[in-house]
Each structure stands twice: as structure tokens, then as C-alpha cells.
Write an enzyme that holds these catalytic residues in place. Structure first.
Site, PDB file in Angstrom:
ATOM      1  N   HIS A 277       0.946  -1.090   0.474  1.00  0.00           N
ATOM      2  CA  HIS A 277      -0.671   0.302   0.222  1.00  0.00           C
ATOM      3  C   HIS A 277       0.811   1.155   0.111  1.00  0.00           C
ATOM      4  O   HIS A 277       0.197   2.423  -0.455  1.00  0.00           O
ATOM      5  CB  HIS A 277      -0.595  -0.656   1.105  1.00  0.00           C
TER       6      HIS A 277
ATOM      7  N   ASP B  82      -4.102  -6.564  -8.115  1.00  0.00           N
ATOM      8  CA  ASP B  82      -4.468  -5.654  -6.705  1.00  0.00           C
ATOM      9  C   ASP B  82      -5.058  -4.779  -6.597  1.00  0.00           C
ATOM     10  O   ASP B  82      -4.644  -4.031  -7.978  1.00  0.00           O
ATOM     11  CB  ASP B  82      -2.838  -6.236  -5.495  1.00  0.00           C
TER      12      ASP B  82
END
Length: 339
Positions: free
Chosen positions: A182, A251
Site C-alpha cells: 500500500h 491487486d
């Protein structure tokens, strides 16, 4: 159709979202906590998504693993443990752990299906590594590939009993990550031979209907591009060596591990061989520009999408969620772990 899964800004569709989704016909949608206020509201939202397209078979997805990765939470929804709970039980009683994982996933699937959700991004098949970043951590189903595959198979089977398609992630393996994707790009420098350990669970469960890539750089395979954007990794490792021929998603394409704008990343991911881009954050400018950059969904991807959604056709009748959860808790009690 547009080969993208898009997020939604709030608890109901805005007029702009409805018009945009109707025009571009995305492959599906992903839900987050911001979209889930009450069971009644959530069901109304997923019904409204189906109304846009006039079809009941629609990819409406969520990240519902249990533990810290749960968009639906008590008191309005049930509590589900992280993967580590089943790992601990497996060390004592493998058959009981497999059964606990299956009935836990069955109960989870029943709850999701009731909300109109057809796909769960679960199970993670990342093999836990000592000393790695905890972005996976207690989400992992274990530190040994055979165990991870056994528990992962049970989760896929449990979800399917409720008519929900599971998704194996994060191919070709996130267990060695030393940072959070992230925030930044992890680089994995171990050899091709060592990486066989990481891909083993994915090989075992390569029949899964849906899979997801990870944003990691594997220098043994491609020193320039992370898995999500690497034609070599997607074709030679995921499609050929792992043998996965299901619907391959990225993702979240908005993660800071990747460089460039979201539309640029999306274009590269599809060009590299991913079937569908996962774009989570409901930013209308990003979504609009992404649609402009992406080709129409290929025929092969359309078949893979249809096959994934056929899981709903094999849902078993019945299934008592309260009974399943009670049986799960009785098995987990062996370790002293509560859901």
C-alpha cells in the site's frame, strides 16, 4: 464490457455513478466499509447495481477474510477470525483445522450471498515467512505450502457451498514482502528455486475461479516490472508454471507500490496479461480516464468471468449460519482461540 472492477463512493449510488456504470459496463464492483452501513442498505445497494445492467449474475465483490481484513463487522454482521486461528489449530489437529476453515467460510459465504455479494477476495495463499512485514502476518494460513493449500481449498469449498466465488491471492506470493505494498514496492531477491516454495499452494489450487496478482518485484523473474505489470511473470509463472487459467485480477491498482497514474498502471496491467484491473477508490476522474485507456474486454476474459460467476449455480440449499459458527467455535476452542 470494460475489463475493470470499480469502487463506489458511498452507501448509495449517485446519479453520476449510475450513468457512468451504465455507459461503460464494468466487469464488476468492489465494496468497502464505506459502502456497508446496515444489511438492509447494503442489499439495496447491490440490488441497484444489478438493476443498472439488467442481469442477476454480476461480479459484486468484497475483501472479507476475517480478522483485520473485514469490511462487514459486528454487531450488524458476524465475527470471523484471521487465518492464523486455523494455522494454530492445524498444528494440533489438521483435519479439525480443515473442517473449521470450511465451515467458517460456508458461514461467511451465506452472509455475503444474503447481501448480494458474489465474490470474496479470499483465501490468501501467501506462505508466511519469519521476519517478513506484517502486511500478511496473521492473515496467512500457515508457513508451510501444503498446509496453506489444504486450508485454502477448504475456504474455497466453503464459500462455494454458499454460491460465492473465492479468489486465490496474491500471485505469485506475498509472504516474503519486507514492506507494505500500500505504501512502497517490495523487492524479493531469492532464487527461482526458492520461489517454488511460494508458488506451491497456487499450483495446488490453480483450478480456482479467480486469482489476484501482487505488486512485488521478483528479481529472479523480472528485475524491472512487478508481477502485476510483468508479461513474463503473468505468462510464464502464473499462467504456465502455476497453471492458473481463471480470471486474473490485479491487486488494487491504486497502491503506492506502483508508479505512474492509475490509468497508466491499468493500461500496463491489461497489456501485461491481467484480465481485469481492480480500481477501488471510486475516483470518477481516474475511472473515466482508465476506461479511455483500456481495450474492450477480450473474449477469453469474458469466458473466464462467466465461469467464475457460475459458482453461484452450484450453491447448496440450506445451511444454518448459527450452527456453522457454533461448530467452528467448538473446533477453535481446542487452541483457546475465539472468533
Amino acid at each position: 464490457m470494460t475489463p475493470a472492477i470499480f469502487g463506489i463512493a458511498g452507501a448509495t449510488l449517485t446519479d453520476n455513478e449510475r450513468a457512468f456504470f451504465q455507459e461503460v459496463d464494468p466487469a464488476g464492483y468492489i465494496l468497502f466499509g464505506r459502502n456497508c452501513e446496515t444489511p438492509e442498505q447494503l442489499r439495496a445497494l447491490t440490488d441497484s447495481l444489478r438493476d443498472i445492467h439488467g442481469r442477476n449474475r454480476l461480479l459484486v465483490s468484497i475483501d472479507q477474510e476475517g480478522g483485520r481484513v473485514a469490511r462487514l463487522r459486528p454487531p450488524l454482521w458476524s465475527s470471523f477470525p484471521a487465518g492464523e486461528a486455523f494455522d494454530k489449530l492445524y498444528q494440533i489437529a489438521p483435519a479439525s483445522a480443515i473442517e473449521a476453515a470450511r465451515i467458517n467460510a460456508h458461514a461467511m459465504g451465506l452472509e455475503l450471498a444474503e447481501m448480494g455479494i458474489s465474490v470474496d477476495y479470499h483465501p490468501p495463499l501467501d506462505v508466511r515467512q519469519a521476519g517478513a512485514h506484517d502486511v500478511i502476518g496473521d492473515r496467512a494460513l500457515g508457513s508451510e505450502p501444503m498446509q496453506v493449500a489444504a486450508l485454502g481449498r477448504a475456504i474455497l469449498d466453503g464459500l462455494a457451498k454458499a454460491g460465492v466465488a473465492g479468489c486465490i491471492k496474491h500471485m505469485p506470493g506475498h509472504g516474503r514482502s519486507m514492506c507494505d505494498t500500500h505504501k512502497e514496492m517490495p523487492t524479493v531477491t531469492v532464487s527461482d528455486e526458492e520461489l517454488e516454495w511460494d508458488i506451491a499452494p497456487f499450483k495446488t489450487l490453480s483450478h480456482a475461479p479467480i486469482g489476484m496478482t501482487g505488486h512485488l518485484l521478483f528479481t529472479a523473474w523480472d528485475a524491472e516490472q512487478p508481477a502485476t505489470l510483468s508479461p513474463y511473470i503473468i505468462e510464464e509463472i502464473i499462467r504456465k508454471r502455476i497453471g492458473f487459467d481463471g480470471l486474473l485480477l490485479t491487486d488494487d491498482i491504486d497502491m503506492q507500490a506502483l508508479d505512474g497514474t492509475v490509468p497508466e498502471r491499468s493500461e500496463k496491467a491489461i497489456a501485461a496479461g491481467c484480465d481485469v484491473v481492480l480500481n477501488c477508490w471510486a475516483k470518477i476522474d481516474d475511472m473515466t480516464e482508465t476506461v479511455k485507456r483500456l481495450p474492450a474486454m477480450s473474449g477469453k476474459t469474458a469466458v473466464r468471468l462467466d465461469n467464475a460467476l457460475k459458482v453461484a449455480d452450484s450453491a447448496e440449499e440450506g445451511g444454518d449460519k448459527a450452527e456453522l459458527l457454533a461448530n467452528r467455535d467448538a473446533l477453535l476452542a481446542i487452541t483457546g482461540v475465539a472468533a
